[in-house]
Scaffold this motif. Structure first.
Motif, PDB file in Angstrom:
ATOM      1  N   THR A  13       0.808  -1.210   0.000  1.00 43.65           N
ATOM      2  CA  THR A  13       0.000   0.000   0.000  1.00 43.65           C
ATOM      3  C   THR A  13       0.845   1.265   0.000  1.00 43.65           C
ATOM      4  OG1 THR A  13      -0.111  -0.332   2.378  1.00 43.65           O
ATOM      5  CG2 THR A  13      -2.080  -0.907   1.093  1.00 43.65           C
ATOM      6  N   THR A  14       1.996   1.234   0.641  1.00 42.30           N
ATOM      7  CA  THR A  14       2.793   2.455   0.731  1.00 42.30           C
ATOM      8  C   THR A  14       4.134   2.236   0.045  1.00 42.30           C
ATOM      9  OG1 THR A  14       3.652   1.673   2.846  1.00 42.30           O
ATOM     10  CG2 THR A  14       1.773   3.157   2.928  1.00 42.30           C
ATOM     11  N   SER A  15       4.755   3.342  -0.325  1.00 41.47           N
ATOM     12  CA  SER A  15       6.021   3.224  -1.051  1.00 41.47           C
ATOM     13  C   SER A  15       7.121   2.680  -0.153  1.00 41.47           C
ATOM     14  CB  SER A  15       6.423   4.579  -1.618  1.00 41.47           C
ATOM     15  OG  SER A  15       6.551   5.492  -0.544  1.00 41.47           O
ATOM     16  N   ASP A  16       6.916   2.780   1.156  1.00 41.41           N
ATOM     17  CA  ASP A  16       7.973   2.263   2.035  1.00 41.41           C
ATOM     18  C   ASP A  16       7.703   0.820   2.490  1.00 41.41           C
ATOM     19  OD1 ASP A  16       5.856   2.936   3.660  1.00 41.41           O
ATOM     20  OD2 ASP A  16       7.117   3.707   5.292  1.00 41.41           O
ATOM     21  N   SER A  17       6.695   0.159   1.925  1.00 40.02           N
ATOM     22  CA  SER A  17       6.557  -1.261   2.252  1.00 40.02           C
ATOM     23  C   SER A  17       7.376  -2.073   1.251  1.00 40.02           C
ATOM     24  CB  SER A  17       5.093  -1.687   2.285  1.00 40.02           C
ATOM     25  OG  SER A  17       4.406  -1.218   1.166  1.00 40.02           O
ATOM     26  N   GLN A  18       7.952  -3.150   1.730  1.00 42.85           N
ATOM     27  CA  GLN A  18       8.943  -3.846   0.903  1.00 42.85           C
ATOM     28  C   GLN A  18       8.974  -5.338   1.221  1.00 42.85           C
ATOM     29  OE1 GLN A  18      12.818  -2.254   1.899  1.00 42.85           O
ATOM     30  NE2 GLN A  18      12.402  -2.176   4.099  1.00 42.85           N
ATOM     31  N   ILE A  19       9.458  -6.085   0.216  1.00 39.33           N
ATOM     32  CA  ILE A  19       9.531  -7.536   0.357  1.00 39.33           C
ATOM     33  C   ILE A  19      10.797  -8.044  -0.337  1.00 39.33           C
ATOM     34  CG2 ILE A  19       8.044  -7.889  -1.695  1.00 39.33           C
ATOM     35  CD1 ILE A  19       6.898 -10.373  -0.120  1.00 39.33           C
ATOM     36  N   GLY A  20      11.414  -9.050   0.262  1.00 44.05           N
ATOM     37  CA  GLY A  20      12.628  -9.608  -0.333  1.00 44.05           C
ATOM     38  C   GLY A  20      12.909 -10.985   0.236  1.00 44.05           C
ATOM     39  N   ILE A  21      14.003 -11.569  -0.227  1.00 45.78           N
ATOM     40  CA  ILE A  21      14.429 -12.882   0.255  1.00 45.78           C
ATOM     41  C   ILE A  21      15.719 -12.699   1.042  1.00 45.78           C
ATOM     42  CG2 ILE A  21      15.897 -13.486  -1.742  1.00 45.78           C
ATOM     43  CD1 ILE A  21      14.577 -16.305  -1.696  1.00 45.78           C
ATOM     44  N   VAL A  22      15.992 -13.612   1.965  1.00 45.20           N
ATOM     45  CA  VAL A  22      17.238 -13.571   2.732  1.00 45.20           C
ATOM     46  C   VAL A  22      18.159 -14.685   2.241  1.00 45.20           C
ATOM     47  CG1 VAL A  22      18.227 -14.148   4.985  1.00 45.20           C
ATOM     48  CG2 VAL A  22      16.407 -12.435   4.820  1.00 45.20           C
ATOM     49  N   LEU A  23      19.361 -14.303   1.832  1.00 47.30           N
ATOM     50  CA  LEU A  23      20.349 -15.276   1.343  1.00 47.30           C
ATOM     51  C   LEU A  23      21.549 -15.312   2.273  1.00 47.30           C
ATOM     52  CD1 LEU A  23      20.273 -14.329  -2.445  1.00 47.30           C
ATOM     53  CD2 LEU A  23      18.897 -16.050  -1.240  1.00 47.30           C
ATOM     54  N   ASN A  24      22.072 -16.519   2.468  1.00 45.62           N
ATOM     55  CA  ASN A  24      23.302 -16.585   3.251  1.00 45.62           C
ATOM     56  C   ASN A  24      24.498 -16.718   2.332  1.00 45.62           C
ATOM     57  OD1 ASN A  24      22.155 -19.241   2.837  1.00 45.62           O
ATOM     58  ND2 ASN A  24      23.738 -20.068   4.178  1.00 45.62           N
ATOM     59  N   GLY A  25      25.639 -16.388   2.878  1.00 43.45           N
ATOM     60  CA  GLY A  25      26.862 -16.522   2.110  1.00 43.45           C
ATOM     61  C   GLY A  25      28.054 -16.274   3.006  1.00 43.45           C
ATOM     62  N   ASP A  26      29.059 -17.146   2.882  1.00 43.33           N
ATOM     63  CA  ASP A  26      30.349 -16.901   3.521  1.00 43.33           C
ATOM     64  C   ASP A  26      31.224 -16.264   2.453  1.00 43.33           C
ATOM     65  OD1 ASP A  26      29.094 -18.431   5.441  1.00 43.33           O
ATOM     66  OD2 ASP A  26      30.329 -20.223   5.100  1.00 43.33           O
TER      67      ASP A  26
END
Ligand code: GBH
Length: 455
Positions: free
Chosen positions: A213-226
């Motif tokens: 609904t708002t420009s500051d709402s967000q979605i993403g994935i979390v990736l791990n990495g060494d």
């Protein structure tokens, strides 16, 4: 300097802290089943009680407040929302209400929720019904349905994470078998990784089109990495191997999301075992991150191998080492055999991600350490966790350097973890918390020195 709106906080995951596995109609997850198999968990434990956080939301919020947290990253247990998991299965109101209340209470306390929809605890029923994460048709649809229910039920939440570390569902879950569901296959990890990417893409599309609904709402994935450094930096084959290791670790997921396909090095080694994106799948996956969620703990020296990759290889046919050719050690030992502090690796990895993916907005969604022998110390000594204080100090400095000198776009940082908890196959022996949890005395919480040194 860090941006003014920088989010400082702590992270946890449902199965690791909640306990209360039968309360309010929760259905079993693959971790309940896995923990019951003798020999899978170091101390024979499980998440039956864990930190009892499901029953202690007020206490946990008070703890977060006392530590100065601006934000809190936690995960939702899918089988509390839909006990059987699927899109035609009943929704459990009590489970939904629990998280809705928790979000209200966090906001009331001035703490911004960052919600992970899936931190490895798949409803057991979906695993039984159609092979869970292995099912290319059913799984993405069921995940999308679950995600929609959460978006709809928690409209005040503006920060969403689809999956935590898809690599860990895929490789320890279906390759080495050290995590639930404990399968050992040379092809399944690549199928699972693919299905997780598509499920992520589907949930993101639904969010953007129907719930954002708002420009500051967000979605993403979390990736791990060494991060990686060549074992012999003068050997081009080791330099290439170090790069290839990063591709097998992180670009496996990030390349399809930011660039549209798997890295060429993976296709070369894995051939047909690595699925190919259909046009429809690609449309879901490409461009599906509003931010890059980064879990990072450690670094390795990488040495190339001269023999061809074996079928069970998941790392790019390299040796992952803690010493380089000169005999220099990457960092001191911890309680976790895979983890040695190396703060420069954090800066260098932030730069690597930023260059490869055109400087995305990054949230460091996990960073932290265990301490060798910590669990054997008396409580008073555990609370004086200078090793962890130094770890955070060094890593946070490295991050600030990456922001100020390298132009990396980091918007938030979450320490792993708010409190000691169920450390998966390592049980309760390994502690990652900035807060000591006294499992012998009613799960009481005692902040360690690191808790107060962080924010
Ligand atoms: C994170 O994974 C998880 O998101 C979090 O839940 C967890 O508590 C935290 O780290 C600390 O471990 O034993 O050689 O098979 C970090 C990545 C991937 C590191 C699996 C350990 C097992 C290595 N983890 N890995 S091994």
């Amino acid at each position: 300097m860090l941006p003014k709106d920088f989010q400082w906080g702590f992270a946890t995951a449902a199965y690791q802290i909640e306990g209360a596995i039968d309360k309010d109609g929760r259905g079993p997850s693959i971790w309940d089943t896995f923990c019951a198999i003798p020999g899978k968990i170091a101390d024979g434990s499980s998440g039956v009680t864990a930190c009892d956080s499901y029953n202690r939301t007020a206490e946990d919020i008070a703890l977060l407040k006392s530590l100065g947290a601006k934000s809190y990253r936690f995960s939702i247990s899918w089988s509390r929302i839909i006990p059987k998991g699927g899109r035609n299965d009943p929704v459990n109101k009590a489970g939904v209400n629990h998280y809705a209340q928790f979000v209200d209470d966090l906001l009331e306390a001035g703490i911004t929720p960052f919600i992970t929809l899936f931190h490895w605890d798949l409803p057991e029923e979906l695993h039984q019904r159609y092979g869970g994460l292995l099912n290319r048709e059913e799984f993405p649809l069921d995940f999308e349905n679950y995600a929609r229910i959460m978006f709809q039920s928690l409209p005040k939440v503006k920060n969403w994470i689809t999956f935590n570390e898809p690599l860990c569902s895929a490789i320890p879950g279906y390759g080495s078998g050290t995590f639930a569901p404990g399968r050992q296959s040379t092809s399944e990890p690549w199928t699972v990784g693919h299905n997780l990417l598509v499920a992520h893409g589907r949930a993101v599309k639904a969010y953007r089109e129907e719930f954002k609904t708002t420009s500051d709402s967000q979605i993403g994935i979390v990736l791990n990495g060494d991060f990686t450094y060549p074992w012999d930096s003068s050997d081009p084959a080791d330099r290439e191997a170090a790069e290839r290791r990063l591709e097998f670790f992180t670009a496996w997921f990030a390349d399809p999301i930011y660039l549209g396909d798997y890295p060429a090095s993976m296709r070369r080694q894995l051939g047909d075992r690595l699925p190919t994106f259909t046009a429809e799948e690609k449309a879901f996956v490409l461009g599906s991150n509003d931010f890059y969620g980064m879990n990072h703990y450690t670094s390795n020296y990488i040495r190339h191998r001269t023999s061809p990759a074996t079928a069970d290889d998941t790392v790019g046919n390299v040796d992952c080492l803690f010493y380089n050719k000169q005999g220099q050690c990457i960092g001191p030992e911890t309680q976790s055999p895979w983890l040695r502090p190396c703060a420069t690796g954090f800066r260098d990895f932030l730069v690597w991600i930023s260059k490869r993916y055109n400087y995305p907005r990054i949230y460091v969604t996990e960073n932290g350490t265990s301490i060798k022998g910590e669990n054997d110390l008396p409580k008073e000594k555990i609370l004086e966790d200078d090793f962890r204080v130094k770890y955070y100090n060094d890593y946070i400095r490295a991050m600030v350097t990456a922001v100020t000198l390298d132009g990396v776009n980091v918007k938030g940082y979450f320490a792993w973890s708010l409190m000691d908890n169920f450390e998966w196959a390592d049980g309760y022996v390994t502690r990652f918390g900035v807060t000591f949890v006294d499992y012998e005395n009613g799960q009481q919480r005692f902040p360690k020195k690191s808790a107060k040194s962080l924010i």
